[in-house]
Structures are given as C-alpha cells and as structure tokens.
Design a protein around this motif. Structure first.
Motif, PDB file in Angstrom:
ATOM      1  N   VAL A 170       0.845  -1.202   0.000  1.00  0.00           N
ATOM      2  CA  VAL A 170       0.000   0.000   0.000  1.00  0.00           C
ATOM      3  C   VAL A 170       0.877   1.247   0.000  1.00  0.00           C
ATOM      4  CG1 VAL A 170      -1.616   1.351   1.412  1.00  0.00           C
ATOM      5  CG2 VAL A 170      -2.009  -1.088   1.054  1.00  0.00           C
ATOM      6  N   LEU A 171       1.904   1.244   0.826  1.00  0.00           N
ATOM      7  CA  LEU A 171       2.815   2.383   0.865  1.00  0.00           C
ATOM      8  C   LEU A 171       3.503   2.577  -0.483  1.00  0.00           C
ATOM      9  CD1 LEU A 171       4.379   1.823   4.382  1.00  0.00           C
ATOM     10  CD2 LEU A 171       2.924   3.728   3.693  1.00  0.00           C
ATOM     11  N   LEU A 172       3.942   1.498  -1.083  1.00  0.00           N
ATOM     12  CA  LEU A 172       4.599   1.593  -2.389  1.00  0.00           C
ATOM     13  C   LEU A 172       3.631   2.122  -3.446  1.00  0.00           C
ATOM     14  CD1 LEU A 172       6.635  -1.725  -2.344  1.00  0.00           C
ATOM     15  CD2 LEU A 172       7.520   0.602  -2.069  1.00  0.00           C
ATOM     16  N   ASP A 173       2.384   1.682  -3.383  1.00  0.00           N
ATOM     17  CA  ASP A 173       1.376   2.165  -4.327  1.00  0.00           C
ATOM     18  C   ASP A 173       1.121   3.662  -4.164  1.00  0.00           C
ATOM     19  OD1 ASP A 173       1.142  -0.406  -5.299  1.00  0.00           O
ATOM     20  OD2 ASP A 173      -0.711  -0.849  -4.192  1.00  0.00           O
ATOM     21  N   GLU A 174       1.296   4.156  -2.935  1.00  0.00           N
ATOM     22  CA  GLU A 174       1.125   5.586  -2.660  1.00  0.00           C
ATOM     23  C   GLU A 174       2.382   6.381  -3.004  1.00  0.00           C
ATOM     24  OE1 GLU A 174       0.061   5.818   1.461  1.00  0.00           O
ATOM     25  OE2 GLU A 174      -1.921   4.946   1.132  1.00  0.00           O
ATOM     26  N   GLY A 175       3.437   5.693  -3.413  1.00  0.00           N
ATOM     27  CA  GLY A 175       4.686   6.362  -3.764  1.00  0.00           C
ATOM     28  C   GLY A 175       5.544   6.702  -2.560  1.00  0.00           C
ATOM     29  N   LYS A 176       5.288   6.050  -1.436  1.00  0.00           N
ATOM     30  CA  LYS A 176       6.036   6.325  -0.212  1.00  0.00           C
ATOM     31  C   LYS A 176       7.065   5.223   0.037  1.00  0.00           C
ATOM     32  CE  LYS A 176       2.235   8.828   1.857  1.00  0.00           C
ATOM     33  NZ  LYS A 176       1.296   8.927   2.946  1.00  0.00           N
ATOM     34  N   THR A 177       8.142   5.592   0.714  1.00  0.00           N
ATOM     35  CA  THR A 177       9.163   4.629   1.095  1.00  0.00           C
ATOM     36  C   THR A 177       8.748   3.966   2.401  1.00  0.00           C
ATOM     37  OG1 THR A 177      10.863   5.983   0.067  1.00  0.00           O
ATOM     38  CG2 THR A 177      11.601   4.331   1.651  1.00  0.00           C
ATOM     39  N   PRO A 178       8.654   2.641   2.420  1.00  0.00           N
ATOM     40  CA  PRO A 178       8.224   1.954   3.639  1.00  0.00           C
ATOM     41  C   PRO A 178       9.223   2.135   4.785  1.00  0.00           C
ATOM     42  CG  PRO A 178       8.063   0.499   1.746  1.00  0.00           C
ATOM     43  CD  PRO A 178       8.802   1.716   1.299  1.00  0.00           C
ATOM     44  N   THR A 179       8.708   2.538   5.917  1.00  0.00           N
ATOM     45  CA  THR A 179       9.469   2.578   7.165  1.00  0.00           C
ATOM     46  C   THR A 179       8.669   1.780   8.178  1.00  0.00           C
ATOM     47  OG1 THR A 179       8.354   4.560   7.983  1.00  0.00           O
ATOM     48  CG2 THR A 179      10.375   4.894   6.664  1.00  0.00           C
ATOM     49  N   VAL A 180       9.275   1.486   9.294  1.00  0.00           N
ATOM     50  CA  VAL A 180       8.570   0.713  10.324  1.00  0.00           C
ATOM     51  C   VAL A 180       7.317   1.463  10.787  1.00  0.00           C
ATOM     52  CG1 VAL A 180       8.742  -0.264  12.647  1.00  0.00           C
ATOM     53  CG2 VAL A 180      10.653  -0.503  11.046  1.00  0.00           C
TER      54      VAL A 180
END
Length: 88
Positions: free
Chosen positions: A11-21
């Motif tokens: 979901v984060l990747l789809d939003e264009g965000k870099t996954p963090t904890v």
C-alpha cells in the motif's frame, strides 16, 4: 512473514512512499508484533523485489478463501430471504 505486513508495505509503495517501520505499522489491517514489522521492512530494504515475489505467491490462496467465505455468507442470506418470502 506475515502477509498483512507485506500488504501494508505494498500500500505504501502504491502511494509512492518509502516503507518505514512507523509508516508500515500505521497501515496494518490488524495488530502484528513489532519484530515481524521490523523484519519485513528490513527484508524489503535489502531486496525490494522480495515483496513482489511474496505477494504473488501468497495472494491467490487468500483471495480464493475470501471469495468462498463471501459466497457462503451470501448464500445464507439468500436462504433466509427465501424462507421469509415463503412464510408470507
């Protein structure tokens, strides 16, 4: 690994965000132990392609089970509605 964590990362990747904890934890659909979240994010950061491989292999059985469960509930409701109509 828990597929819920990988779904949150996707979901984060789809939003264009870099996954963090922290971001991953905020997107979880259900509670997951913190070590599992950390491990999944670390795995993604070490090998970004691993998330795609995990999602492809785990997604199909879950969708099939979900659809079967939904179909069962719909059938039960239909049976209830038909029973009510027959009573009137």
């Amino acid at each position: 690994m828990n597929s819920v964590v990988f779904d949150a990362i996707q979901v984060l990747l789809d939003e264009g965000k870099t996954p963090t904890v922290a971001l991953t934890k905020s997107r979880l659909a259900q509670p997951v132990p913190m070590p599992m979240i950390i491990a999944a994010v670390s795995q993604y950061k070490n090998n970004p392609d691993s998330i795609n491989n995990f999602i492809k292999t785990s997604q199909q059985p879950e969708n099939t089970e979900l659809k079967a469960s939904q179909l069962d509930r719909i059938e039960q409701k239909l049976d209830q509605l038909l029973a009510l109509l027959e009573q009137k």
